[in-house]
Design an enzyme around this catalytic site. Structure first.
Site, PDB file in Angstrom:
ATOM      1  N   THR A 188       0.855  -1.193   0.000  1.00 35.50           N
ATOM      2  CA  THR A 188       0.000   0.000   0.000  1.00 35.50           C
ATOM      3  C   THR A 188       0.882   1.231   0.000  1.00 35.50           C
ATOM      4  O   THR A 188       2.028   1.197   0.474  1.00 35.50           O
ATOM      5  CB  THR A 188      -0.894   0.053   1.244  1.00 35.50           C
ATOM      6  N   GLU A 335      -5.778  -3.432  -1.456  1.00 34.42           N
ATOM      7  CA  GLU A 335      -6.240  -4.618  -0.723  1.00 34.42           C
ATOM      8  C   GLU A 335      -7.377  -5.350  -1.436  1.00 34.42           C
ATOM      9  O   GLU A 335      -7.741  -6.453  -1.053  1.00 34.42           O
ATOM     10  CB  GLU A 335      -6.745  -4.198   0.676  1.00 34.42           C
ATOM     11  N   LYS A 447     -15.234  17.122  11.134  1.00 34.46           N
ATOM     12  CA  LYS A 447     -16.229  17.003  12.197  1.00 34.46           C
ATOM     13  C   LYS A 447     -16.507  18.394  12.751  1.00 34.46           C
ATOM     14  O   LYS A 447     -15.699  18.963  13.471  1.00 34.46           O
ATOM     15  CB  LYS A 447     -15.734  16.054  13.279  1.00 34.46           C
ATOM     16  N   TRP A 452     -20.948  15.786  10.410  1.00 34.88           N
ATOM     17  CA  TRP A 452     -19.852  15.470   9.512  1.00 34.88           C
ATOM     18  C   TRP A 452     -19.987  16.261   8.209  1.00 34.88           C
ATOM     19  O   TRP A 452     -21.066  16.353   7.639  1.00 34.88           O
ATOM     20  CB  TRP A 452     -19.848  13.988   9.161  1.00 34.88           C
TER      21      TRP A 452
END
Ligand code: AMP
Length: 552
Positions: A188, A335, A447, A452
């Site tokens: 990654t 992944e 936040k 959100w």
């Protein structure tokens, strides 16, 4: 009752053999800046055999790892064909990683040999003496080999191949390989902690290739020409190389010529039909194409996958309406092999409804299950409203990261897997009909006063303004609301725009309380090694007082 079906292991060797025999005249084409270098799949087959013999002659045995440090080109495709087919494991090294990360992944994977493009020697050589297990470097193409020093034996790719037989018994070599054994490794490119290794199996690559070819995904057949702009060192170029060999489609690769001008020249000359690249590339292409007179035709492209980060609406509609190229939005991760979902809308919709579907991150295919969970790990409904962390599982989804006992990383698997599901770190909604909409990366969401705000929604809205080339939004600390959005804007070359105009432009696109009050112009959005916005760097620039911020 057991089935009466044959045991037929799914293997990369099978894919390569099929391409080299039944599609022996299909082509692999590499751009050289002005023209193309071409080989047939028949030649790829014999050259892969020579490469496998060459690697054996250097001592590569069993499941040892062989790295590549290469652009997208014919030779890289040969490495994709040869290395897993001989039972070894292909490790595509990301040429854009920081030096210490590159050293880390080569040591962690215990690469024995690395094939390096000559033009990349200056980038690779300084790290070589720290790559403890690397014994052989095989240089493909021109480059200053003296920079490689004496840490490893240096070989010439073409000379190595020329000295070998063009017969290699891949079947015998892979006889002991189980379909769940590793075929290829990608690490990654995460911006925090050490890179994490994912080992794809022969089975996962085989099944993933079959999905990539379906009409629900890229809809590729032997009649297609695939243009892989997405690097072969980033999540296996989204599966395009193996999908090409699986179907017999031609494979087109831009080598190091990744700027809009050579890319458009390549496209207009070779006329690929499908392909894949990240939004940053398409954004640059769109700006270039818009500025050309007479127009350059790129409309041979029928469906082009776009993913890696969210595709802004203005980009999808702009390139389709003005240049006839249809973008196909896809979501995935290293992944997930990487295709997790592709946004093909259902039938019977108006153009606008269809566009709304196409701008989601796409539909989960049958083998990939998805769910969203809240902070306690409880599963939320797929009602298109609830928002939570996206988790996925399936036959081409990682169940863990590679561990190397010699380099233990106690945090390697931490918070990434739960009850057999991969936790993606993406925040999403799922509709009852299985379409995913990503609202943000968990770590990028803003936040504000207990609510959100999606940084991605704000970015896409700002990038819809014609004078804006790029925009990145981050949360910055706020004494009253905890966090508030800061928009960092790159104006389009030769255009000017004021923050007032941008705030007004956003007026009917986002809720009032979400409207950023902090604004800054920047020359360029910092990018990660795979071209995503690097908000960690932007946050640091802000924390270090490097941004000139106007607050409303
Ligand atoms: P990587 O492993 O480098 O391919 O990065 C995977 C991450 O890229 C995902 O977890 C998402 O955060 C992001 N990503 C990939 N595709 C998309 C997309 N279509 N829209 C938004 N984000 C995406």
């Amino acid at each position: 009752m057991r089935s009466t079906m044959q045991e037929s292991p799914l293997s990369i060797a099978r894919i390569v053999r099929y391409a080299a025999t039944f599609h022996s005249s299909s082509e692999t084409v590499t751009w050289t800046g002005e023209s193309s270098r071409r080989r047939t799949y028949g030649e790829v087959g014999t050259r892969a055999a020579r490469l496998a013999n060459g690697l054996r002659s250097l001592g590569i045995q069993g499941d040892q790892r062989v790295g590549t440090f290469m652009w997208n080109n014919n030779e890289h495709l040969e490495a994709y064909a040869a290395i897993p087919s001989m039972g070894a494991v292909l490790h595509t090294l990301n040429i854009r990683l920081f030096p210490e990360q590159l050293i880390y992944i080569a040591n962690h994977a215990e690469d024995q040999a690395v094939i390096v493009d000559g033009s990349l020697i200056p980038l690779f050589a300084p790290q070589l003496s720290s790559m403890k297990t690397v014994k052989h470097i095989i240089v493909s193409g021109e480059g200053d080999r003296s920079l490689l020093g004496s840490h490893a034996a240096v070989h010439d790719y073409e000379e190595l191949l020329a000295a070998q037989s063009e017969n290699f018994d891949f079947e015998a070599a892979s006889a002991g390989t189980d379909e769940q054994d590793a075929a290829a490794i990608c690490y990654t490119s995460g911006t925090t902690g050490n890179p994490k290794g994912v080992a794809y199996s022969h089975r996962s690559i085989y099944l993933h290739s079959m999905y990539a070819l379906t009409p629900s995904a890229f809809g590729i057949s032997a009649a297609d020409k695939i243009l892989a702009i997405v690097p072969m060192f980033h999540a296996m170029a989204w599966g395009l190389p193996y999908a090409a060999m699986f179907s017999g489609a031609d494979m087109h690769m831009p080598d190091r010529f990744l700027q809009p001008e050579p890319l458009c020249k390549f496209i207009s000359q070779e006329k690929p039909t499908v392909g894949g690249a990240v939004p940053t590339v398409w954004n640059a292409m769109l700006a270039y194409l818009d500025a050309q007179e007479p127009k350059i035709r790129v409309d041979s492209l029928r469906d082009v996958a776009i993913g890696g980060s969210a595709c802004p609406r203005a980009l999808m509609t702009g390139i389709e309406e003005r240049h006839g190229v249809k973008l196909l939005h896809a979501w995935g991760m290293t992944e997930t092999s990487p295709l997790g979902s592709v946004a093909r809308p259902p039938a019977g919709l108006s153009k606008e409804e269809s566009l709304a579907y196409r701008l989601t991150q796409g539909l989960l295919p049958c083998p990939v299950e998805g769910r969203i969970t809240d902070d306690n790990g409880d599963v939320l409904p797929n009602d298109g409203k609830a928002v939570g962390e996206l988790e996925v599982r399936g036959p081409w989804i990682a169940g863990s990261y590679i561990e190397n006992p010699n380099m233990p990383d106690p945090d390697a698997q931490k918070d990434k897997f739960r009850d057999g599901w991969l936790r993606t770190g993406d925040v999403a909604m799922i509709t009852p009909d299985g379409f995913i909409t990503l609202t943000d990366r968990a770590k990028d969401i803003i936040k504000s006063g207990g609510e959100w705000i999606s940084s991605v929604d704000l970015e896409n809205a700002i990038m819809g303004h014609p004078a804006v080339a790029e925009a990145a939004v981050i949360g910055v600390p706020d004494p009253k609301w905890d966090e508030r959005p800061l928009a960092a804007v790159v104006p389009r070359a030769g255009e000017s725009v004021s923050f007032d105009e941008l705030r007004e432009f956003l007026g009917d696109k986002v809720a009032r309380w979400q409207l950023p009050e902090h604004w800054a112009f920047i020359a360029e959005v910092p990018k990660t090694s795979v071209g995503k916005f690097d908000k960690k760097v932007l946050r640091k620039q802000h924390a270090d007082g490097e941004l000139e911020v106007t607050t409303f």
